[in-house]
Design a protein around this motif. Structure first.
Motif, PDB file in Angstrom:
ATOM      1  N   HIS A 179     -34.295   1.744  27.190  1.00  9.02           N
ATOM      2  CA  HIS A 179     -33.617   1.113  26.044  1.00  9.02           C
ATOM      3  C   HIS A 179     -32.211   1.660  25.852  1.00  9.02           C
ATOM      4  O   HIS A 179     -31.801   1.969  24.736  1.00  9.02           O
ATOM      5  CB  HIS A 179     -34.432   1.280  24.761  1.00  9.02           C
ATOM      6  CG  HIS A 179     -35.920   1.223  24.988  1.00  9.02           C
ATOM      7  ND1 HIS A 179     -36.532   0.144  25.566  1.00  9.02           N
ATOM      8  CD2 HIS A 179     -36.902   2.129  24.732  1.00  9.02           C
ATOM      9  CE1 HIS A 179     -37.837   0.379  25.655  1.00  9.02           C
ATOM     10  NE2 HIS A 179     -38.076   1.582  25.171  1.00  9.02           N
ATOM     11  N   CYS A 231     -39.575  -5.625  26.721  1.00  9.80           N
ATOM     12  CA  CYS A 231     -38.456  -5.329  27.617  1.00  9.80           C
ATOM     13  C   CYS A 231     -38.801  -5.821  29.028  1.00  9.80           C
ATOM     14  O   CYS A 231     -39.964  -5.836  29.420  1.00  9.80           O
ATOM     15  CB  CYS A 231     -38.170  -3.827  27.656  1.00  9.80           C
ATOM     16  SG  CYS A 231     -37.529  -3.187  26.103  1.00  9.80           S
ATOM     17  N   CYS A 281     -38.412   0.760  30.823  1.00  7.62           N
ATOM     18  CA  CYS A 281     -37.095   0.629  30.197  1.00  7.62           C
ATOM     19  C   CYS A 281     -36.828   1.821  29.276  1.00  7.62           C
ATOM     20  O   CYS A 281     -37.688   2.226  28.496  1.00  7.62           O
ATOM     21  CB  CYS A 281     -37.045  -0.664  29.386  1.00  7.62           C
ATOM     22  SG  CYS A 281     -35.433  -0.995  28.645  1.00  7.62           S
ATOM     23  N   CYS A 336     -33.364  -5.765  27.741  1.00 10.08           N
ATOM     24  CA  CYS A 336     -33.980  -4.781  26.843  1.00 10.08           C
ATOM     25  C   CYS A 336     -34.138  -5.384  25.448  1.00 10.08           C
ATOM     26  O   CYS A 336     -33.158  -5.645  24.749  1.00 10.08           O
ATOM     27  CB  CYS A 336     -33.132  -3.513  26.779  1.00 10.08           C
ATOM     28  SG  CYS A 336     -33.775  -2.335  25.566  1.00 10.08           S
ATOM     29  N   ALA A 337     -35.381  -5.576  25.033  1.00 13.80           N
ATOM     30  CA  ALA A 337     -35.659  -6.201  23.738  1.00 13.80           C
ATOM     31  C   ALA A 337     -35.332  -5.255  22.582  1.00 13.80           C
ATOM     32  O   ALA A 337     -35.020  -5.698  21.474  1.00 13.80           O
ATOM     33  CB  ALA A 337     -37.126  -6.618  23.668  1.00 13.80           C
ATOM     34  N   VAL A 338     -35.398  -3.933  22.861  1.00 14.49           N
ATOM     35  CA  VAL A 338     -35.125  -2.951  21.809  1.00 14.49           C
ATOM     36  C   VAL A 338     -33.635  -2.963  21.449  1.00 14.49           C
ATOM     37  O   VAL A 338     -33.250  -3.066  20.279  1.00 14.49           O
ATOM     38  CB  VAL A 338     -35.582  -1.540  22.256  1.00 14.49           C
ATOM     39  CG1 VAL A 338     -35.171  -0.489  21.231  1.00 14.49           C
ATOM     40  CG2 VAL A 338     -37.097  -1.515  22.445  1.00 14.49           C
TER      41      VAL A 338
HETATM   42 ZN    ZN Z   1     -35.832  -1.616  26.488  1.00 20.06          ZN
END
Ligand code: ZN
Ligand code: GTP
Ligand code: MG
Length: 351
Positions: free
Chosen positions: A281, A274, A279, A287-289
């Motif tokens: 999320h 992220c 983060c 945000c990678a999630v």
């Molecule tokens: Zn995130």
């Protein structure tokens, strides 16, 4: 179990190194640590129910603990060996925040039924408990004989059990039991955890090759009364031991961020990518999630499960901190009180 009525072995006055088979309020049931299949014997506990570790802290002994037993007169436990591993759950008790469910186990069998359908959130919770213990988790999915595609279901569960072996088994037709048997070896200790009716005691009996534990007589729907009411260490034929436990509705987690990161290694890896290190999320840019949830790479259910357990772990950590602070305050109160008493005593000596 066989009641501990056997006569004590010849007592030459030396303390016995013993393994705790069962732990009740005032007494333990123990077997010699070098002969776990030997007859069990009662050993009394000190009045407060606690035993000292080598560093002096006093803790309640649990099943699987190695204790020192004085055999002069009535047997009584006098000391506790440090634990190699410990399965601990959140305790509702007033005197401690954690309850050790089993000590010194090598493998935690996370037992879950295939029928009714396995509860993935519960598996994730119990895996976190298992990782926290220091022992190796293995998932055992029971009642494979009742479902058409046990292997397919096991594969589904394996997706939420990263780095963990998952076996579908049946004590009725013997499916998968050899995979669980392969975990057994002399000196290896296992514990079975899982909901009531999952088939923990049935599995214990299948592995022991005889009826050691009572099981639910009727076809169980996984609800209702618990058949096993206390934890017990059972010797298996090949020198391994297994701790059977009563089913629990939901075991509370103790603070265990590392264990959570192991159970949810996929979420943790995404979170590390992220843009912001703090983060949450939810709606942060980069945000990678969230991106993984939107692309279907990460199941919304798994993210929700992780959030729930992370919140719980954080709460447990705060509670542990609060308790530490309270203990520290109490200690200072005691110390200053003693100091003032000493000062007063020095000024005007008591008669
Ligand atoms: Zn995130
Ligand atoms: N068909 C089938 N039934 C099983 C299997 N394993 C267990 N059962 C049944 O499931 C019910 C519950 O089994 P138990 O072994 O008593 O469950 P438990 O997990 O020990 O339950 P608690 O002691 O209450 O925690 C019993 O009726 C068993 O006969 C299996 O592999 N196949
Ligand atoms: Mg049982």
């Amino acid at each position: 179990m066989t009641e501990p009525t056997a006569p004590p072995p010849v007592d030459d006055g030396t303390p016995l190194r013993a393994r705790v088979v069962r732990a009740d309020r005032g007494a333990l049931v123990v077997v010699p640590d070098d002969d776990l299949g030997a007859a069990a014997h009662r050993a009394d506990l000190p009045r407060d129910g606690l035993l000292p570790l080598p560093d002096g802290t006093r803790v309640p002994p649990t099943v699987g603990d190695v204790v020192q037993v004085d055999r002069t007169g009535a047997w009584h436990a006098t000391a506790l060996q440090p634990r190699r591993t410990a399965v601990v759950r959140d305790s509702a008790g007033r005197t401690s925040l954690e309850q050790a469910v089993a000590a010194n186990v090598d493998v935690v069998l996370v037992v879950e039924h295939l029928d009714p359908e396995p509860d993935l959130g519960r598996v994730e919770r119990l895996l976190t408990l298992a990782w926290r213990s220091g022992a190796r988790p293995v998932v055992v999915l029971t009642k494979a004989d009742l479902v058409p595609d046990p292997e397919g279901m096991a594969a589904e569960v394996a997706r939420v059990a990263i780095g963990v072996d998952v076996h579908a088994v049946s004590v009725v037709d013997g499916t998968g039991l050899e995979a669980v048997c392969a975990l057994l070896a002399p000196g290896v200790a296992l514990v079975a955890v899982g909901p009531s009716g999952a088939g923990k005691s049935s599995l214990v009996n299948a592995l022991a090759g005889r009826e050691v534990m009572a099981t639910h007589g009727l076809r169980s729907d996984g609800r209702g009364r618990h058949t096993t009411t206390h934890r017990q260490l059972v010797p298996l034929a090949d020198g391994a031991v297994l701790v059977d436990t009563p089913g629990v509705r939901g075991v509370g987690l103790v603070a265990a961020p590392e264990a959570l990161d192991t159970t949810f290694a996929d979420v943790a890896a995404l979170a590390a990518r992220c843009r912001f290190s703090d983060c949450a999320h939810v709606s942060e840019p980069g945000c990678a999630v969230r991106a993984a949830v939107e692309s279907g790479e990460l199941a919304e259910r798994r993210l929700a499960s992780w959030r729930k357990l992370a919140r719980e772990a954080a709460y447990a950590a705060r509670r542990a901190d609060a308790r530490l602070a309270a203990e520290e305050r109490a200690r200072w109160k005691r110390v200053t009180k003693e100091y003032h008493q000493r000062v007063r005593g020095a000024g005007s000596p008591r008669p």
